[in-house]
Write a protein that holds these residues in place. Structure first.
Motif, short mmCIF file in Angstrom:
data_model
loop_
_atom_site.label_atom_id
_atom_site.label_comp_id
_atom_site.label_asym_id
_atom_site.label_seq_id
_atom_site.Cartn_x
_atom_site.Cartn_y
_atom_site.Cartn_z
N ALA A 32 0.77 -1.20 -0.08
CA ALA A 32 0.01 -0.30 0.01
C ALA A 32 0.69 1.33 0.11
O ALA A 32 0.34 2.51 -0.34
CB ALA A 32 -1.01 0.07 1.06
N SER A 33 2.16 1.11 0.23
CA SER A 33 3.14 2.23 0.24
C SER A 33 3.14 3.00 -1.20
O SER A 33 3.55 4.25 -1.10
CB SER A 33 4.36 1.90 0.96
N SER A 34 2.80 2.18 -2.17
CA SER A 34 2.99 2.55 -3.47
C SER A 34 1.83 3.45 -4.32
O SER A 34 2.18 3.89 -5.13
CB SER A 34 3.00 1.31 -4.36
N ALA A 35 0.82 3.57 -3.34
CA ALA A 35 -0.53 3.99 -3.82
C ALA A 35 -0.20 5.64 -4.12
O ALA A 35 -0.85 6.16 -4.98
CB ALA A 35 -1.75 3.73 -2.98
N TRP A 36 0.55 6.30 -3.15
CA TRP A 36 0.69 7.56 -3.16
C TRP A 36 1.28 8.21 -4.46
O TRP A 36 0.70 9.12 -5.22
CB TRP A 36 1.41 8.25 -2.07
N CYS B 277 -7.40 4.47 1.12
CA CYS B 277 -6.60 3.53 1.65
C CYS B 277 -6.55 2.06 1.10
O CYS B 277 -7.40 1.76 0.52
CB CYS B 277 -6.71 3.61 3.24
N GLU B 278 -5.32 1.51 1.40
CA GLU B 278 -5.17 -0.20 1.19
C GLU B 278 -4.98 -0.31 -0.27
O GLU B 278 -4.75 -1.70 -0.41
CB GLU B 278 -6.33 -0.74 1.73
N ALA B 279 -4.95 0.60 -1.19
CA ALA B 279 -4.60 0.07 -2.60
C ALA B 279 -3.12 -0.12 -2.48
O ALA B 279 -2.20 0.28 -1.88
CB ALA B 279 -4.89 1.34 -3.54
N ALA B 280 -2.66 -1.60 -3.25
CA ALA B 280 -1.32 -1.83 -3.02
C ALA B 280 -1.03 -2.24 -4.69
O ALA B 280 -1.21 -3.43 -5.08
CB ALA B 280 -1.41 -3.09 -2.34
#
Length: 344
Positions: free
Chosen positions: A69-73, A310-313
């Motif tokens: 999920a850190s990649s969604a931004w 949130c939670e998109a990965a």
């Protein structure tokens, strides 16, 4: 705000794709030049929405979930900045503030094992540190009269969103959560599955509505807990879509009565959307159309104080899909909510 990394002109130029005879969203957004006093800077800035990123998945790891999920931004910025600027998107009311940098904490997690209870405990302690940073930043934004749009990251950040907004209003707030899971698990140390439970227990969250719980993935213990409290209401995906015991529109109205009479946060967990790459991707979930309708509906409510996605990965192959989805949801919220500013 030592963890805040401002989104700067050079960052914008690196991502922006200028085309002849077109005007891109990113060409008209606002940026901050320094982070010395976020509150004072925001109070004096003519924007309505402040977009921030929380690129971490520590809380997800601490909940035994799949990271990514850190990649969604970054995936979101690549798309959002390059959509069209027009009367529908209205970027001039938008500040892209930047992101909270937990890269050092993420490096620690890289060496942790979910099979090791001590590592899980350490990850939950790190999640508590994240809570403090998120709380402080959301507090500053909401206190300044702006609406934060928060791109995660894990759903652990719901706690900081709720607490920060609650402190800004000096009273508990409500929340609506579009999610396959309640995230109301027991207080066993902070992680992505109990942010709402902690916020409720500590008096920052008042009324809470869970929209679209998956019956197969919600324990009997959780259902019994939810049924005990009048402040907690829910429906299930199966009731709405499979058995059609309840109508989607009717449930939107019921949820509105429960949360929208005072300040409330809009929480969107991408786990709830069919086949979207996420920490707990599901082959059975709401359509993107339903998700966008949901955001549009609650964005119109005058007491909506923030949006959290949130939670998109995303992987390298799916980052465009995820970026487009989150961008749609951001614009849907702002578009629906804009009348609340235009009428002032």
């Amino acid at each position: 705000m030592g963890k805040l990394v401002l989104f700067k002109t050079q960052d914008l130029e690196d991502l922006l794709k200028i085309r002849a005879n077109e005007s891109k969203f990113g060409e008209h957004i606002q940026l901050l030049s320094n982070s010395t006093d976020i509150y004072e800077s925001l109070v004096n800035l003519d924007v309505a929405y402040v977009i921030i990123g929380i690129p971490e998945d520590i809380g997800i790891f601490a909940n035994y979930g799949n990271r990514g999920a850190s990649s969604a931004w970054k995936a979101t910025l690549k798309v959002l900045l390059n959509i069209q600027s027009n009367t529908f998107t209205n970027p001039r009311k938008v500040l892209i503030l930047g992101h909270l940098d937990f890269s050092k904490e993420m490096q620690k997690i890289d060496s942790y094992l979910q099979s090791d209870k001590k590592h899980i405990e350490k990850a939950r302690k790190l999640t508590e540190k994240i809570d403090k940073c998120v709380t402080h930043l959301v507090y500053q934004i909401v206190r300044s009269g702006k609406k934060p749009i928060i791109i995660g990251g894990g759903h652990n950040n719901a706690y900081g969103n709720i607490k920060g907004a609650s402190l800004a209003f000096k009273k508990p707030i409500n929340a609506i959560n579009f999610d396959a899971h309640s995230d109301f698990r027991r207080e066993e140390g902070r992680h992505s599955g109990n942010g709402f439970r902690y916020a409720y227990s500590e008096g920052f969250l008042s009324n809470y509505f869970m929209f679209g719980l998956h019956e197969n993935y919600t324990s009997d213990r959780i259902f019994k807990t939810l049924d005990r409290f009048k402040a907690l209401k829910y429906n299930t995906y199966e009731e709405l879509i499979i058995r059609k015991d309840k109508k989607f529109k009717d449930e939107l109205e019921r949820a509105t009565k429960h949360v929208a009479n005072q300040p409330f946060g809009v929480e969107i967990d991408c786990d709830a959307i069919n086949f979207i790459p996420s920490s707990a991707m599901s082959p059975s979930g709401f359509s993107i159309k339903k998700a966008r309708s949901f955001v549009n509906y609650f964005g119109k409510q005058k007491n909506a104080v923030y949006l959290h996605i949130c939670e998109a990965a995303p992987t390298h192959e799916t980052e465009s899909i995820v970026g487009k989805l989150i961008t749609h949801l951001i614009i849907d919220f702002m578009r629906a909510n804009s009348s609340n500013y235009e009428s002032k």
